[in-house]
Every structure is written in structure tokens, then in C-alpha cells.
Motif scaffolding. Structure first.
Motif, PDB file in Angstrom:
ATOM      1  N   ALA A   8       0.867  -1.177   0.000  1.00 37.40           N
ATOM      2  CA  ALA A   8       0.000   0.000   0.000  1.00 37.40           C
ATOM      3  C   ALA A   8       0.902   1.225   0.000  1.00 37.40           C
ATOM      4  CB  ALA A   8      -0.911   0.006   1.230  1.00 37.40           C
ATOM      5  N   THR A   9       0.298   2.381  -0.135  1.00 32.66           N
ATOM      6  CA  THR A   9       1.048   3.614   0.045  1.00 32.66           C
ATOM      7  C   THR A   9       0.564   4.289   1.317  1.00 32.66           C
ATOM      8  OG1 THR A   9      -0.505   4.859  -1.348  1.00 32.66           O
ATOM      9  CG2 THR A   9       1.469   3.971  -2.415  1.00 32.66           C
ATOM     10  N   GLY A  10       1.478   5.020   1.949  1.00 29.78           N
ATOM     11  CA  GLY A  10       1.162   5.790   3.141  1.00 29.78           C
ATOM     12  C   GLY A  10       1.325   7.272   2.860  1.00 29.78           C
ATOM     13  N   ILE A  11       0.794   8.098   3.723  1.00 25.51           N
ATOM     14  CA  ILE A  11       0.878   9.546   3.564  1.00 25.51           C
ATOM     15  C   ILE A  11       1.600  10.143   4.769  1.00 25.51           C
ATOM     16  CG2 ILE A  11      -0.398  11.702   3.275  1.00 25.51           C
ATOM     17  CD1 ILE A  11      -0.654   9.808   0.903  1.00 25.51           C
ATOM     18  N   HIS A  23      12.021  12.490  12.573  1.00 30.66           N
ATOM     19  CA  HIS A  23      10.918  11.624  12.979  1.00 30.66           C
ATOM     20  C   HIS A  23       9.737  11.904  12.055  1.00 30.66           C
ATOM     21  CE1 HIS A  23       8.564   9.106  15.680  1.00 30.66           C
ATOM     22  NE2 HIS A  23       7.596   9.994  15.559  1.00 30.66           N
ATOM     23  N   PHE A  24       9.238  10.843  11.429  1.00 31.18           N
ATOM     24  CA  PHE A  24       8.111  10.961  10.505  1.00 31.18           C
ATOM     25  C   PHE A  24       6.869  10.319  11.119  1.00 31.18           C
ATOM     26  CE2 PHE A  24      11.893  10.698   7.772  1.00 31.18           C
ATOM     27  CZ  PHE A  24      11.724  11.812   6.954  1.00 31.18           C
ATOM     28  N   THR A  25       5.750  10.997  10.981  1.00 31.43           N
ATOM     29  CA  THR A  25       4.461  10.428  11.353  1.00 31.43           C
ATOM     30  C   THR A  25       3.668  10.215  10.074  1.00 31.43           C
ATOM     31  OG1 THR A  25       4.473  11.606  13.470  1.00 31.43           O
ATOM     32  CG2 THR A  25       2.357  10.748  12.701  1.00 31.43           C
ATOM     33  N   LEU A  26       3.140   8.974   9.903  1.00 30.89           N
ATOM     34  CA  LEU A  26       2.428   8.618   8.685  1.00 30.89           C
ATOM     35  C   LEU A  26       1.105   7.933   9.009  1.00 30.89           C
ATOM     36  CD1 LEU A  26       5.716   7.632   8.294  1.00 30.89           C
ATOM     37  CD2 LEU A  26       4.930   7.597   5.940  1.00 30.89           C
ATOM     38  N   THR A  27       0.236   7.884   8.013  1.00 31.72           N
ATOM     39  CA  THR A  27      -0.967   7.052   8.065  1.00 31.72           C
ATOM     40  C   THR A  27      -0.883   6.055   6.921  1.00 31.72           C
ATOM     41  OG1 THR A  27      -2.178   8.634   6.684  1.00 31.72           O
ATOM     42  CG2 THR A  27      -2.449   8.828   9.066  1.00 31.72           C
ATOM     43  N   CYS A  28      -1.495   4.882   7.117  1.00 30.73           N
ATOM     44  CA  CYS A  28      -1.559   3.896   6.051  1.00 30.73           C
ATOM     45  C   CYS A  28      -2.756   2.983   6.301  1.00 30.73           C
ATOM     46  CB  CYS A  28      -0.262   3.098   5.946  1.00 30.73           C
ATOM     47  SG  CYS A  28      -0.081   1.780   7.154  1.00 30.73           S
ATOM     48  N   PRO A  29      -3.186   2.199   5.315  1.00 32.92           N
ATOM     49  CA  PRO A  29      -4.378   1.361   5.475  1.00 32.92           C
ATOM     50  C   PRO A  29      -4.252   0.286   6.548  1.00 32.92           C
ATOM     51  CG  PRO A  29      -3.849   1.652   3.151  1.00 32.92           C
ATOM     52  CD  PRO A  29      -2.699   2.201   3.930  1.00 32.92           C
ATOM     53  N   PHE A  30      -3.010  -0.114   6.897  1.00 31.43           N
ATOM     54  CA  PHE A  30      -2.866  -1.198   7.872  1.00 31.43           C
ATOM     55  C   PHE A  30      -2.203  -0.750   9.174  1.00 31.43           C
ATOM     56  CE2 PHE A  30       0.450  -1.728   4.540  1.00 31.43           C
ATOM     57  CZ  PHE A  30       1.589  -1.437   5.276  1.00 31.43           C
ATOM     58  N   GLY A  77       2.266  15.254   3.326  1.00 33.93           N
ATOM     59  CA  GLY A  77       1.445  14.942   2.163  1.00 33.93           C
ATOM     60  C   GLY A  77       2.126  14.044   1.152  1.00 33.93           C
ATOM     61  N   SER A  78       3.438  13.793   1.304  1.00 36.96           N
ATOM     62  CA  SER A  78       4.141  12.906   0.375  1.00 36.96           C
ATOM     63  C   SER A  78       3.560  11.504   0.441  1.00 36.96           C
ATOM     64  CB  SER A  78       5.639  12.847   0.709  1.00 36.96           C
ATOM     65  OG  SER A  78       6.290  14.058   0.420  1.00 36.96           O
ATOM     66  N   GLU A  79       3.423  10.870  -0.726  1.00 39.79           N
ATOM     67  CA  GLU A  79       2.924   9.499  -0.796  1.00 39.79           C
ATOM     68  C   GLU A  79       4.118   8.546  -0.815  1.00 39.79           C
ATOM     69  OE1 GLU A  79      -0.284   6.886  -3.409  1.00 39.79           O
ATOM     70  OE2 GLU A  79       0.684   8.638  -4.312  1.00 39.79           O
ATOM     71  N   ILE A  80       4.113   7.558   0.069  1.00 37.61           N
ATOM     72  CA  ILE A  80       5.271   6.686   0.280  1.00 37.61           C
ATOM     73  C   ILE A  80       4.883   5.235   0.038  1.00 37.61           C
ATOM     74  CG2 ILE A  80       7.065   6.009   1.930  1.00 37.61           C
ATOM     75  CD1 ILE A  80       6.975   9.045   1.213  1.00 37.61           C
ATOM     76  N   ASN A  81       5.709   4.497  -0.704  1.00 33.61           N
ATOM     77  CA  ASN A  81       5.491   3.067  -0.918  1.00 33.61           C
ATOM     78  C   ASN A  81       5.805   2.300   0.364  1.00 33.61           C
ATOM     79  OD1 ASN A  81       4.844   3.420  -3.639  1.00 33.61           O
ATOM     80  ND2 ASN A  81       6.968   3.216  -4.280  1.00 33.61           N
ATOM     81  N   THR A 166       1.367   2.420  -6.900  1.00 32.35           N
ATOM     82  CA  THR A 166       2.509   2.916  -6.130  1.00 32.35           C
ATOM     83  C   THR A 166       2.673   4.417  -6.339  1.00 32.35           C
ATOM     84  OG1 THR A 166       4.152   2.618  -7.887  1.00 32.35           O
ATOM     85  CG2 THR A 166       3.629   0.681  -6.534  1.00 32.35           C
ATOM     86  N   ASN A 167       3.744   4.972  -5.735  1.00 32.42           N
ATOM     87  CA  ASN A 167       3.970   6.409  -5.930  1.00 32.42           C
ATOM     88  C   ASN A 167       4.739   6.726  -7.212  1.00 32.42           C
ATOM     89  OD1 ASN A 167       6.637   5.767  -5.292  1.00 32.42           O
ATOM     90  ND2 ASN A 167       6.623   6.785  -3.310  1.00 32.42           N
ATOM     91  N   MET A 168       4.943   5.728  -8.072  1.00 31.82           N
ATOM     92  CA  MET A 168       5.630   5.981  -9.349  1.00 31.82           C
ATOM     93  C   MET A 168       4.847   6.974 -10.211  1.00 31.82           C
ATOM     94  SD  MET A 168       8.480   4.293  -9.235  1.00 31.82           S
ATOM     95  CE  MET A 168       9.171   3.827 -10.810  1.00 31.82           C
ATOM     96  N   LYS A 169       3.530   6.968 -10.074  1.00 34.45           N
ATOM     97  CA  LYS A 169       2.698   7.881 -10.864  1.00 34.45           C
ATOM     98  C   LYS A 169       2.991   9.348 -10.572  1.00 34.45           C
ATOM     99  CE  LYS A 169      -1.095   7.520  -7.517  1.00 34.45           C
ATOM    100  NZ  LYS A 169      -0.417   6.498  -6.678  1.00 34.45           N
ATOM    101  N   ASN A 170       3.642   9.608  -9.432  1.00 34.45           N
ATOM    102  CA  ASN A 170       3.958  10.992  -9.048  1.00 34.45           C
ATOM    103  C   ASN A 170       5.322  11.449  -9.545  1.00 34.45           C
ATOM    104  OD1 ASN A 170       1.548  10.965  -7.529  1.00 34.45           O
ATOM    105  ND2 ASN A 170       2.598  10.136  -5.741  1.00 34.45           N
TER     106      ASN A 170
END
Length: 200
Positions: A8-11, A23-30, A77-81, A166-170
């Protein structure tokens, strides 16, 4: 150990600099399935989950990781694989990936092949890393097959699913991507260099 098959990708939600680390804080589907101390590949870079708060989780990138990867260029806001570590009770759909980024590369060209995409990437010339046509390469954590290989440049062809999922589209020309070269190729390269040195 990973496979290079993106789950999935996270934000990225928040970025906090702590000394030389970030330190990064992210959200993801899992997020709810994660646990503290779990290894999770972010654009191919293995980072440890250090906190979980609701639908968000946190990881810390040390200076060494920031030097070798594109993590320092992330923004809110960056999308991460994302990929969780390999379970050895299933199929290995990609190739063996360590989650240890070797270096970054720069996107030199993107061609839309009427649905598929042909992406050319250049990296700093070195004897330590190489690609071969039909060999494996990991780009931003994605297991891909090298379609064309030249000195310090290679191209990969992406099917529409990989491009969109994936984030390749970006990607844009000039963007920095994380590269992990095939581990077997790295061992062979080192052995050949050692043998050449011994024969002198």
C-alpha cells in the motif's frame, strides 16, 4: 527481508527534526495491524515502527539513512510506498530485498507507452553497483526488472497497475529515487574486485 512487492502507500502527516535525525508520522491502510519494533520498508528503506497512535504511526530516520536515501526530501502529504517484512510461509513474488538502500538515482526520462511506462534512471558511476538487462532492481522499494542497462543508467518498464498503485505515478524528470541493487550482483561484483586485486 522484503520482496519489493508494495502492499500500500502511506501519507506523511508530520515531520519533526530531532538533532541529526528526522521523525516521521504517517498514516496507512494497515496502521492498526502494526506493532512497535516492527520493520517496515518506506520507499525501500527499512525503518522501525517506534510509536502508534490511532490511525497514525511513527518512524525515525537516522543521519546515515538520510544521507543514502530520498527521505530527507519528503514533505507533509508525500505518498510513500510501503511493504511489511517477508513472511517465509508464502510465495516470493518479487526478489530478495534487504530494505538497505544502496544509493539514490535521478529520473532522466519517462515515456508513456500507451498505457505502460518506460522510466530511465541515472546513478553516480561506481564499480560497486551494476545492473544487467532482465536482472532485478529495487526502485523506491518496488521490485522491477531491468529492461535496458548501460553504464550508470538503466531503464525499467512498468505495467499500468504498478504505475497507479505505487507512488511511481507521481514521478517527474529530475526526481530522486531510492535504489537497492540485487544482492547477488553485489556479492559477485565484490568477489570479482577482490580477485582482480589479488592477481595484481
Amino acid at each position: 527481508m522484503f520482496t519489493g512487492i508494495i502492499e500500500a502507500t502511506g501519507i506523511v502527516q508530520n515531520i519533526e527534526k530531532k538533532g541529526e535525525n528526522i521523525h516521521f508520522t504517517l498514516t496507512c491502510p494497515f496502521t492498526q495491524e502494526l506493532k512497535i519494533d516492527q520493520s517496515l520498508a518506506h520507499n525501500g528503506c527499512c525503518l522501525t515502527v517506534v510509536e502508534i497512535d490511532g490511525d497514525q504511526y511513527g518512524v525515525t530516520a537516522i543521519a546515515e539513512s538520510l544521507i543514502k536515501t530520498n527521505l530527507g526530501q519528503w514533505n507533509s502529504g508525500s505518498e510513500i510506498n510501503l511493504e511489511r517484512c517477508l513472511k517465509f510461509d508464502g510465495r516470493l513474488d518479487g526478489h530478495l530485498v534487504q530494505g538497505h538502500v544502496d544509493r539514490t538515482g535521478t529520473v532522466k526520462n519517462i515515456e508513456d507507452k500507451d498505457g505502460s511506462y518506460f522510466v530511465t534512471i541515472q546513478y553516480s558511476e561506481t564499480e560497486d553497483f551494476t545492473t544487467v538487462a532482465q536482472g532485478s532492481i529495487t526502485v523506491n522499494g518496488i521490485s522491477l526488472t531491468v529492461a535496458k542497462s548501460e553504464n550508470n543508467t538503466f531503464s525499467v518498464a512498468l505495467i499500468p497497475y504498478t504505475w497507479e498503485f505505487t507512488n511511481m505515478k507521481n514521478l517527474k524528470i529530475g526526481d530522486m529515487v531510492n535504489l537497492e541493487f540485487d544482492i547477488i550482483g553485489k556479492y559477485i561484483t565484490k568477489l570479482m574486485k577482490n580477485n582482480a586485486t589479488l592477481s595484481l
